[in-house]
Design an enzyme around this catalytic site. Structure first.
Site, PDB file in Angstrom:
ATOM      1  N   HIS A   3       0.819  -1.212   0.000  1.00 21.03           N
ATOM      2  CA  HIS A   3       0.000   0.000   0.000  1.00 21.03           C
ATOM      3  C   HIS A   3       0.855   1.265   0.000  1.00 21.03           C
ATOM      4  CE1 HIS A   3      -3.504  -2.442   1.992  1.00 21.03           C
ATOM      5  NE2 HIS A   3      -3.163  -2.893   0.794  1.00 21.03           N
ATOM      6  N   HIS A  60      -9.168  -2.230  -5.342  1.00 20.56           N
ATOM      7  CA  HIS A  60      -8.066  -2.502  -4.417  1.00 20.56           C
ATOM      8  C   HIS A  60      -7.070  -3.493  -4.998  1.00 20.56           C
ATOM      9  CE1 HIS A  60      -5.967  -2.500  -0.626  1.00 20.56           C
ATOM     10  NE2 HIS A  60      -5.805  -3.800  -0.808  1.00 20.56           N
ATOM     11  N   ASP A 112      -3.082  -2.874  -5.266  1.00 17.70           N
ATOM     12  CA  ASP A 112      -2.039  -3.834  -4.886  1.00 17.70           C
ATOM     13  C   ASP A 112      -1.084  -4.107  -6.046  1.00 17.70           C
ATOM     14  OD1 ASP A 112      -2.868  -4.208  -2.273  1.00 17.70           O
ATOM     15  OD2 ASP A 112      -3.968  -6.055  -2.679  1.00 17.70           O
ATOM     16  N   HIS A 132      -0.534 -11.105  -4.968  1.00 22.22           N
ATOM     17  CA  HIS A 132       0.820 -10.588  -4.810  1.00 22.22           C
ATOM     18  C   HIS A 132       1.869 -11.549  -5.373  1.00 22.22           C
ATOM     19  CE1 HIS A 132      -0.802  -7.442  -2.312  1.00 22.22           C
ATOM     20  NE2 HIS A 132      -1.324  -8.325  -1.487  1.00 22.22           N
TER      21      HIS A 132
END
Length: 306
Positions: free
Chosen positions: A78, A235, A239, A262
């Site tokens: 973030h 979101h 990311d 991720h």
């Protein structure tokens, strides 16, 4: 030209997964340093962890970087997204614990802090990574790819059983301050059914209904509901921008993700750098600079948050 933050800015909170209180400071840095985390609770040169793709130690549900001495910082995505989205190329990030504070679960507070201090241009030329050939990675049904493009596009598709999320798709050009306007205040999210399992595995120990969007079927359990109907996919794009920031320079290319996370985005960067013919490093003239994330960012465009 390269940039840094004009002066120090400080943040306080707890880590989403560790639950450990942390103080984080973003400080100006010299040209060519890039983004470097420094653990202030550690001594010596081993306390520094450069924000690089090859230092990622893949872990569930967050991005964790670790240096050769085993010193690590978790949940960097973030604050990395905020730095990339505000066009910061050099900064030292001091932190007194193992995990970046989650704050409200988005990048909004980091963005406000950075822009309240200002972005300073430096007397050093900037380089960018231009994608020349498509690179793709896949794991099960999930995949991510980078396709040639003259700016940074982020495109994401997600599919969840919970009706509060469902199927969402979004594509955004990251230039012209769109990250700040469109993505920066979108919060991390999870399914209520997954919370107990995460905590049993030592994760989400600092999570609350205030720093994450929690859904249960068609219900949004977090106070105030969603900030956007498609906040979840926004979101995921946030990311992805933060994880792509670990390339060490701005990227010119079209990122596409389907059910990606991720680890898969990091796999994509590893595949890209393992394929030298798939990219080139270019000098940023004014035309290229105008197409990078952070170009055209204005304080007044930061979305209001509760």
């Amino acid at each position: 030209m390269q940039t840094t933050i004009t002066s120090q800015v400080e943040f306080h909170g707890v880590g989403l997964h560790s639950g450990v209180a942390a103080c984080l400071r973003i400080l100006p840095a010299l040209p060519g340093r890039g983004i470097v985390f420094r653990r202030t609770d550690m001594d010596g040169a081993g306390a520094e962890i450069p924000a690089r793709w090859d230092l990622v130690k893949q872990s569930p549900l967050c991005t964790r970087i670790e240096n050769a001495q085993g010193v690590a910082v978790s949940t960097v995505e973030h604050v990395m997204a905020a730095l990339v989205g505000c066009g910061i190329h050099n900064a030292t990030i001091e932190i007194d614990g193992p995990e970046v504070p989650i704050l409200d679960g988005s990048s909004a507070a980091f963005v406000r802090g950075i822009l309240s201090k200002g972005v300073r241009k430096m007397a050093a030329p900037l380089k960018a990574l231009r994608v020349r050939d498509t690179v793709e990675v896949q794991k099960g049904e999930a995949w991510a790819r980078l396709v040639p493009h003259d700016t940074l596009l982020i495109e994401f598709n997600i599919e969840f059983e919970d009706a509060a999320i469902g199927t969402q798709k979004k594509l955004l050009n990251m230039s012209n301050g769109s990250f700040v306007r469109e993505l920066s205040n979108s919060r991390t999210f999870c399914r209520k059914a997954d919370v107990e399992q995460m905590r049993a595995n030592g994760l989400a120990l600092g999570g609350t209904y205030e720093n994450a969007v929690v859904v249960d079927g068609a219900q949004v359990l977090s106070p105030g509901g969603l900030r956007y109907r498609d906040e979840a996919v926004r979101h995921k794009m946030l990311d992805a921008l933060g994880d792509l920031g670990l390339a060490g320079m701005p990227i010119l290319g079209h990122y596409q993700g389907f059910r990606a996370g991720h680890a898969l985005t990091n796999d994509l960067l590893r595949a890209l750098f393992a394929t030298p013919e798939a990219y080139e490093i270019v000098d940023c003239d004014e035309d290229i600079a105008a197409r990078l994330p952070g170009a055209g960012v204005h304080w007044g465009e930061i979305p209001e948050v509760a």
